[in-house]
Each structure stands twice: as C-alpha cells, then as structure tokens.
Design an enzyme around this catalytic site. Structure first.
Site, PDB file in Angstrom:
ATOM      1  N   ARG A   1      -0.960 -15.346   2.621  1.00  0.00           N
ATOM      2  CA  ARG A   1      -1.857 -14.939   3.701  1.00  0.00           C
ATOM      3  C   ARG A   1      -1.200 -15.153   5.067  1.00  0.00           C
ATOM      4  O   ARG A   1      -1.351 -14.340   5.975  1.00  0.00           O
ATOM      5  CB  ARG A   1      -3.163 -15.753   3.634  1.00  0.00           C
ATOM      6  CG  ARG A   1      -3.979 -15.532   2.384  1.00  0.00           C
ATOM      7  CD  ARG A   1      -4.626 -14.182   2.312  1.00  0.00           C
ATOM      8  NE  ARG A   1      -5.654 -13.994   3.326  1.00  0.00           N
ATOM      9  CZ  ARG A   1      -6.382 -12.882   3.450  1.00  0.00           C
ATOM     10  NH1 ARG A   1      -6.164 -11.857   2.636  1.00  0.00           N
ATOM     11  NH2 ARG A   1      -7.289 -12.782   4.382  1.00  0.00           N
TER      12      ARG A   1
ATOM     13  N   ASN B   1      -2.656  -1.068   6.640  1.00  0.00           N
ATOM     14  CA  ASN B   1      -2.024  -2.261   7.212  1.00  0.00           C
ATOM     15  C   ASN B   1      -0.943  -2.848   6.287  1.00  0.00           C
ATOM     16  O   ASN B   1      -0.629  -4.025   6.360  1.00  0.00           O
ATOM     17  CB  ASN B   1      -3.075  -3.320   7.561  1.00  0.00           C
ATOM     18  CG  ASN B   1      -3.932  -3.701   6.366  1.00  0.00           C
ATOM     19  OD1 ASN B   1      -3.742  -3.195   5.268  1.00  0.00           O
ATOM     20  ND2 ASN B   1      -4.876  -4.595   6.588  1.00  0.00           N
TER      21      ASN B   1
ATOM     22  N   LYS C   1       0.808  -1.218   0.000  1.00  0.00           N
ATOM     23  CA  LYS C   1       0.000   0.000   0.000  1.00  0.00           C
ATOM     24  C   LYS C   1       0.850   1.281   0.000  1.00  0.00           C
ATOM     25  O   LYS C   1       2.048   1.252   0.292  1.00  0.00           O
ATOM     26  CB  LYS C   1      -0.948  -0.031   1.207  1.00  0.00           C
ATOM     27  CG  LYS C   1      -1.954  -1.186   1.110  1.00  0.00           C
ATOM     28  CD  LYS C   1      -2.975  -1.165   2.228  1.00  0.00           C
ATOM     29  CE  LYS C   1      -4.002  -2.276   2.061  1.00  0.00           C
ATOM     30  NZ  LYS C   1      -5.035  -2.268   3.116  1.00  0.00           N
TER      31      LYS C   1
ATOM     32  N   ARG D   1       2.257  -7.319   8.332  1.00  0.00           N
ATOM     33  CA  ARG D   1       1.364  -6.304   8.893  1.00  0.00           C
ATOM     34  C   ARG D   1       1.789  -5.906  10.307  1.00  0.00           C
ATOM     35  O   ARG D   1       1.654  -4.749  10.698  1.00  0.00           O
ATOM     36  CB  ARG D   1      -0.073  -6.815   8.888  1.00  0.00           C
ATOM     37  CG  ARG D   1      -0.705  -6.771   7.494  1.00  0.00           C
ATOM     38  CD  ARG D   1      -2.033  -7.479   7.445  1.00  0.00           C
ATOM     39  NE  ARG D   1      -2.709  -7.266   6.170  1.00  0.00           N
ATOM     40  CZ  ARG D   1      -3.721  -8.007   5.716  1.00  0.00           C
ATOM     41  NH1 ARG D   1      -4.167  -9.024   6.464  1.00  0.00           N
ATOM     42  NH2 ARG D   1      -4.287  -7.747   4.559  1.00  0.00           N
TER      43      ARG D   1
ATOM     44  N   HIS E   1      -1.763  -6.369   1.157  1.00  0.00           N
ATOM     45  CA  HIS E   1      -3.043  -7.026   0.897  1.00  0.00           C
ATOM     46  C   HIS E   1      -2.766  -8.308   0.120  1.00  0.00           C
ATOM     47  O   HIS E   1      -1.758  -8.411  -0.600  1.00  0.00           O
ATOM     48  CB  HIS E   1      -3.952  -6.100   0.069  1.00  0.00           C
ATOM     49  CG  HIS E   1      -5.160  -6.779  -0.513  1.00  0.00           C
ATOM     50  ND1 HIS E   1      -6.255  -7.117   0.231  1.00  0.00           N
ATOM     51  CD2 HIS E   1      -5.412  -7.204  -1.790  1.00  0.00           C
ATOM     52  CE1 HIS E   1      -7.149  -7.704  -0.551  1.00  0.00           C
ATOM     53  NE2 HIS E   1      -6.670  -7.774  -1.782  1.00  0.00           N
TER      54      HIS E   1
ATOM     55  N   PHE F   1     -17.489   0.383   4.487  1.00  0.00           N
ATOM     56  CA  PHE F   1     -16.134   0.890   4.746  1.00  0.00           C
ATOM     57  C   PHE F   1     -15.275   1.003   3.481  1.00  0.00           C
ATOM     58  O   PHE F   1     -14.145   1.436   3.539  1.00  0.00           O
ATOM     59  CB  PHE F   1     -15.414  -0.003   5.761  1.00  0.00           C
ATOM     60  CG  PHE F   1     -15.231  -1.430   5.300  1.00  0.00           C
ATOM     61  CD1 PHE F   1     -14.146  -1.794   4.498  1.00  0.00           C
ATOM     62  CD2 PHE F   1     -16.145  -2.417   5.674  1.00  0.00           C
ATOM     63  CE1 PHE F   1     -13.982  -3.107   4.082  1.00  0.00           C
ATOM     64  CE2 PHE F   1     -15.971  -3.730   5.249  1.00  0.00           C
ATOM     65  CZ  PHE F   1     -14.885  -4.082   4.452  1.00  0.00           C
TER      66      PHE F   1
END
Length: 561
Positions: free
Chosen positions: A505, A535, A430, A525, A538, A477
């Site tokens: 993951r 966070n 991100k 994270r 992804h 959201f």
C-alpha cells in the site's frame, strides 16, 4: 545382434598419440570412452553408443571433443546422462553446421590423470562449485507444485542454494530448451514460458548417502575382486552409496513433466549469470543474514548511534521493527543468563519494554555481528573486547551485553522467519499499463524485497472482478471500475514479504495519481497512473481482504491432476 563389422564401424581404438591427434581433427562431435587398462570398455555403454549412432543418423558429424577441444566429460556409466548430453550436443552441432548459430565458446576440460592430491582437490572444488539449475514451469507454479518439488529435493539431501519466481527471458527459454526446438509446438511453448511465472532453483548435490557394504553378487564378481587384490593394494569392500543425479531423482519421483533440469556446468554457469547475477559474488564472499536484537535500554536511548555503527561496519539492514517480546521469546534470547540470580528480573524487564529487532546481511554476517557485540557480560567484554558494542553501550541495569546475535547461519534463518513472518497480499497491474511499464513495475517489486509468489494474466470479466473488488461491488462507481478493467488484460499477483499488505500500500501510493504526485512522488500511481480509475495498480487494504482475494483468484488453479 550387431555384427563384428558393424562394431568396427561404430568404434575405433585409439592407443597412441598419433591416432589421438588424428581423431582430434574430426569434424563434428566425437564421443570417446576412456577407461583404465585393466577394466576394458564399459559394456553397459557400448549398446547406448550403437543406439545413438543409429537413431541420430549423423555419420558426418557424430563420431563415437568438438574441433580439437573437449567440451564435456561424464564420469561413470550413467547411460541416461550420456544419452541426453550427446543428443543435446548433436542438436547444437546441427545448428552450427547449418549456420543458424555461432559455435559456442567452451571452457577447456582436462582429461588427463590426476595425482591423489590433485584428485582430492578436484573433488572438493566440484563439491562446492558445481550446480544444477531446475525450472518449474508456470502451470506447475500456479498449481503449487513448486512447493512439493522443493520439499522433495531437500528431503533427498540436495541443497537449494538460491531460488526465485520469475518471468523467464525469451533467450534463456530458447537456449535452455534447445533440445526440443524442432518440435512443431515449440513457439507456443516459448510463449507460455515467457508469459507465466516459473520457479527457478540453483541446486547443489549436498552430501552423499551413508556407507554401505559392497559384496560380490556372483562368482564372476568374486573372481574379479580376487584379481584386483594384489599384495600391495587391497580394494575396500565398503563403498559410499552414491545418490542419484538430480535428473534421475526427478524421473524416479515422476516430477519431470513439470520440472526440467540443466546439469551442464558451462550452461548452468551461463544461466546463473543471467538469472542470478549476484549469486556467485555472494557465495564467494560468504554473505550471510543474521538476526540482531537491541535490548530496551539501547532501543530507548542510543538506537540511532548503534544504527550508524551497523551501517559503517558494512551491514545492510533488510528489515527492522520495534516490539515487546513475549515471555517465550525473552527467555530464548536471554537463555545464556538463566542460571544467574537476576534472570527472572531480566525477563520481566524484557517483556515490559520495547526491543529493536533487525535482520542484517553482510559477508560472514553471523560471526562478524557476534564479534562486534562482544561477550555475554560487561566484565568479560572489558577484559577481552574493550572496543565491542557491549562496552561502548554498557548499561547499569544489568551486568550483561545489551545486544543479541544469532548463534549460527541456520539459527539466523529460523529466527528471522520467526520475528519477520512472511505475509501475502494481492496486487494488480491494470490494463492501460504498457508492457514496458509493467516490466518496470515488476522490477521495482523485486527490488523492494517482495517475492512474486503467484501470477496470472487475466481479462477481468465482471465475475472475475468481483472476486477482487468484492468490497465495492455495491458502490455507484463500480460500473466505471468494470469498464476500465474490461479494456484489456490485467496482471494479478500474490506478493510475499514481511508486513506485505502495508508495504505494498505504501509503494502504490494514494488512489488519485495527482494527489500521489504531490504526497508520494516515487509511488507507482504517481509514476504510471493516468487518473483516479486508471491509476495503474491496486492492492488489498488489509490482510483479511488479501487472503480472500488470493483464494478467490488462484484456488481454481490449485487442483490435483
């Protein structure tokens, strides 16, 4: 046509030691044409020397061995290779003279004649140690051109010794492309090359083509053959058909626009040390992967003991899984017992219980594992290999070795890919993650065994974001997610590995960084996340979502020119 006077100015004849010593004191670059006495100068190369002298216009530093040392040697009248080599060395010499770079330290290259025995050894050493390096540019990787390039290279008979998709360091790009450094858009080119994903290959020549009959093409060649056929020496009329160099093959296949080749031995060795630091050690030690299979009896009762032995014997366990074999797989790994009375019973047992399958790596891994597990039956093992795993963990169910290993290096690679099929997942870093943190995450991804298959830096507009977050676009959201993504550029990637979705993951950890710090403190994270929206990373939650997202993001780049 050049006059006789012009040719004298272009080339000088060196036929004694004093003239050679004097020539070696020349400043700049001296290009020499060495040939056997009966052959004479290579007429195909003389026009190239004249062309280079006229076009480069460097009378002070180009004389047709820098400061007393031979820095490069080319065997045969390979005009394109000579042209590229002389041009690159002149560009380097210009920078040295201008004080822009220090003079490179070259390894000494022998020029003298070799005995037949020494020549054979030199050829052998060259065959196993000399590599080319090819860089497939980022835009070509995005368009999947690297797949086509690799297929063509291997089909032609070249061997890809190592490969990796990577972001190239700036110093490598500048040195690899020094021959175009004076072009006006070079800085923009460097930026592109250091901000995208290149595919880098280490390539060896492989085997040359088959023999072909060489016949005189005209009277002059026929007469020349007669001259060469002395009573005590006859020249064979059958020669080996020499494959094109990698660069020539690239040119012929029209791949040079998106794939560049370095063939200078010294420079390739330097780039290998930077980009593939473990490659030379792995090659010298003959590090190999092999597939190991532990039969159900071992898997159920003493698996941990066997794993301890595997570690103590110097193996690295790259991947492992427990599974019930299909009938086809069971028949394949038990093929050596197919003529035994108990074969069908054995197959029934194998397909009804879990086996443990491992991908192992070690020096001489294939043969070492085969020697460690021992012969195919317990009786043979007791007689000849009493220390083998077959004896140590013998079972009463069947009189066979309860372990399996690949028969060859080639078989091992196929079997590992079969039992550990590659899987793709989508990953995203991100905008709030700093450049330094981004590089740390990319390093962690590599160390975890992922292949960075595709990568694109993007400003995720609502349209682009919906291609990745399509599962939550209707959630309340989601507008907050869009706000975070719009704050800068994200790095979107396709990662490839066996069980990639679950592995990624696991690496990224729980959605909330605070929870991640408690439950998974080594996760990405936990290390780089700021809050539940920022966070850091992804990942797709399942294989279907991963494939849809990857196709949504990268399909637009996979268009033909």
């Amino acid at each position: 046509m050049a006059s006789k006077k012009r040719e004298v100015q272009l080339q000088s004849v060196v036929n004694n030691q004093n003239l050679w010593d004097e020539m070696m004191l020349n400043k700049g670059l001296t290009v020499i044409d060495v040939y056997q006495a009966w052959c004479g100068p290579c007429k195909a190369v003389q026009p190239l020397f004249r062309k280079l002298k006229n076009e480069l216009n460097e009378d002070e530093i180009l004389h047709f061995v820098v400061n007393g040392k031979i820095v490069s040697k080319i065997q045969g009248a390979n005009a394109p290779l000579i042209n590229r080599k002389v041009t690159a060395l002149i560009e380097e010499e210009r920078k040295v003279v201008a004080g822009e770079i220090a003079r490179p330290q070259y390894a000494e290259i022998p020029l003298g004649d070799l005995s037949d025995e020494e020549y054979g050894e030199a050829q052998y050493e060259s065959a196993v140690e000399v590599y080319n390096m090819a860089i497939i540019k980022p835009d070509a990787v995005l368009r999947r051109k690297h797949i086509e390039v690799k297929e063509k290279i291997t089909k032609e008979g070249f061997v890809i010794e190592a490969q990796d998709n990577m972001i190239l360091p700036e110093e490598v790009v500048r040195e690899f492309y020094i021959h175009i450094a004076d072009q006006p858009d070079f800085e923009e080119f460097v930026f592109t090359m250091t901000n995208g994903l290149s595919c880098v290959l280490i390539i060896s020549q492989g085997e040359d083509s088959e023999e072909e009959e060489t016949l005189p093409q005209n009277e002059a060649e026929e007469e020349e053959l007669k001259v060469l056929e002395e009573p005590h020496v006859r020249f064979a009329s059958v020669t080996m058909k020499k494959r094109d160099s990698l660069q020539e093959y690239m040119d012929r296949q029209h791949m040079s626009d998106y794939c560049d080749v370095e063939d200078n031995v010294v420079m390739v060795s330097k780039f290998i040390d930077i980009l593939f630091p473990a490659f030379k050690a792995m090659k010298s030690m003959n590090v190999q992967r092999t597939l190991a299979l532990l039969h159900p009896d071992i898997c159920e009762e003493v698996k941990d003991d066997v794993l301890d032995i595997i570690h103590n014997e110097g193996f690295t366990i790259l991947m492992q899984r427990q599974m019930v074999l299909s009938e086809e797989d069971a028949r394949s790994v038990c093929k050596i017992y197919e003529n035994e009375d108990y074969f069908e019973t054995l197959i029934g047992y194998m397909i009804s219980n879990q086996s443990s399958i491992l991908a192992l790596r070690r020096e001489n891994g294939v043969e070492y594992w085969k020697a460690l597990i021992g012969p195919k039956t317990i009786e043979e093992a007791f007689a000849s290999h009493p220390e083998s795993l077959c004896v140590q963990f013998s079972s009463g169910n069947f009189p066979i070795n309860q372990f399996y290993g690949s028969s060859s290096k080639e078989a091992a690679e196929k079997e590992i890919e079969h039992f550990f099929p590659p899987q793709r997942t989508l990953a995203l870093i991100k905008p709030h993650v700093t450049h330094g943190e981004r590089m740390e995450i990319l390093k962690t991804i590599k160390e975890a065994g992922f292949e960075l298959t595709l990568m694109k830096e993007m400003h995720l507009t609502p349209e682009h974001a919906s291609k990745i977050y399509f599962k939550i676009t209707g959630k309340e959201f989601y507008k907050n997610v869009l706000e975070v993504l719009s704050s800068g550029t994200s790095l979107v990637m396709a990662l490839t590995k066996w069980n990639a979705v679950a592995e990624w993951r696991r690496m990224i950890g729980p959605v909330d960084p605070e929870e991640a710090k408690l439950l998974s403190p080594n996760s990405l994270r936990a290390k780089y996340g700021l809050d539940i929206l920022r966070n850091a990373v992804h990942g797709a939650s399942n294989l279907s979502e991963a494939e849809i997202s990857i196709n949504n993001v990268f399909t637009e780049d996979n268009t033909e020119d």
